[in-house]
Design a protein around this motif. Structure first.
Motif, PDB file in Angstrom:
ATOM      1  N   SER A 166       0.830  -1.208   0.000  1.00 48.86           N
ATOM      2  CA  SER A 166       0.000   0.000   0.000  1.00 48.86           C
ATOM      3  C   SER A 166       0.864   1.258   0.000  1.00 48.86           C
ATOM      4  O   SER A 166       0.525   2.245  -0.661  1.00 48.86           O
ATOM      5  N   LYS A 167       2.007   1.231   0.707  1.00 43.32           N
ATOM      6  CA  LYS A 167       2.907   2.382   0.682  1.00 43.32           C
ATOM      7  C   LYS A 167       3.478   2.604  -0.710  1.00 43.32           C
ATOM      8  O   LYS A 167       3.578   3.737  -1.180  1.00 43.32           O
ATOM      9  N   ILE A 168       3.865   1.519  -1.371  1.00 46.97           N
ATOM     10  CA  ILE A 168       4.412   1.635  -2.725  1.00 46.97           C
ATOM     11  C   ILE A 168       3.362   2.183  -3.673  1.00 46.97           C
ATOM     12  O   ILE A 168       3.655   3.061  -4.498  1.00 46.97           O
ATOM     13  N   GLU A 169       2.134   1.687  -3.571  1.00 46.12           N
ATOM     14  CA  GLU A 169       1.055   2.184  -4.429  1.00 46.12           C
ATOM     15  C   GLU A 169       0.765   3.659  -4.149  1.00 46.12           C
ATOM     16  O   GLU A 169       0.513   4.441  -5.069  1.00 46.12           O
ATOM     17  N   GLU A 170       0.807   4.038  -2.882  1.00 48.01           N
ATOM     18  CA  GLU A 170       0.583   5.431  -2.512  1.00 48.01           C
ATOM     19  C   GLU A 170       1.673   6.327  -3.105  1.00 48.01           C
ATOM     20  O   GLU A 170       1.391   7.396  -3.649  1.00 48.01           O
ATOM     21  N   MET A 171       2.928   5.875  -3.010  1.00 48.38           N
ATOM     22  CA  MET A 171       4.034   6.653  -3.572  1.00 48.38           C
ATOM     23  C   MET A 171       3.944   6.719  -5.087  1.00 48.38           C
ATOM     24  O   MET A 171       4.231   7.762  -5.687  1.00 48.38           O
ATOM     25  N   ARG A 172       3.532   5.635  -5.724  1.00 47.36           N
ATOM     26  CA  ARG A 172       3.381   5.616  -7.175  1.00 47.36           C
ATOM     27  C   ARG A 172       2.281   6.587  -7.615  1.00 47.36           C
ATOM     28  O   ARG A 172       2.447   7.319  -8.588  1.00 47.36           O
ATOM     29  N   LYS A 196       1.304   9.210  -5.979  1.00 53.21           N
ATOM     30  CA  LYS A 196       1.806  10.558  -5.715  1.00 53.21           C
ATOM     31  C   LYS A 196       2.750  11.007  -6.828  1.00 53.21           C
ATOM     32  O   LYS A 196       2.713  12.151  -7.256  1.00 53.21           O
ATOM     33  N   GLU A 197       3.590  10.072  -7.325  1.00 52.09           N
ATOM     34  CA  GLU A 197       4.486  10.414  -8.442  1.00 52.09           C
ATOM     35  C   GLU A 197       3.692  10.722  -9.691  1.00 52.09           C
ATOM     36  O   GLU A 197       4.040  11.628 -10.459  1.00 52.09           O
ATOM     37  N   ASP A 204       2.427  14.205  -9.429  1.00 58.34           N
ATOM     38  CA  ASP A 204       3.504  15.167  -9.615  1.00 58.34           C
ATOM     39  C   ASP A 204       3.915  15.269 -11.079  1.00 58.34           C
ATOM     40  O   ASP A 204       4.255  16.342 -11.563  1.00 58.34           O
TER      41      ASP A 204
END
Length: 89
Positions: free
Chosen positions: A74-80, A82-83, A86
């Motif tokens: 879930s953290k990786i998906e959240e960061m993806r 967010k990218e 951006d």
């Protein structure tokens, strides 16, 4: 990590107990102990024993690993996500 250490410790204790029992019985019955076969038999005995005796600890470890893997995913998906936001800006 507690579940890992509990399960690992119990596996080691089970192996050492199997080693003592098989080695002791072999020494009483046969006299001359062939340690290679005692170790192999102990691995087999402790493996079968852990399958039945340590089922609860193994399941607790598996649940912990699954929970951590889901959190990481879930953290990786959240960061993806967010990218991606951006990049669009």
């Amino acid at each position: 990590m507690k579940e890992f250490w509990v399960y690992t410790s119990l596996r080691i204790v089970l192996f050492l107990a199997s080693l003592a029992i098989i080695g002791g019985v072999w020494a009483l019955v046969g006299g001359d102990v062939l340690w290679l076969w005692v170790i192999v038999a102990s691995f087999l005995m402790s493996g079968m024993g852990s399958y039945f005796l340590l089922n609860h600890q193994r399941e607790a470890l598996a649940r912990r690993v699954q929970t951590r893997a889901e959190a990481m995913t879930s953290k990786i998906e959240e960061m993806r996500a967010k990218e991606d936001v951006d990049d669009d800006v």
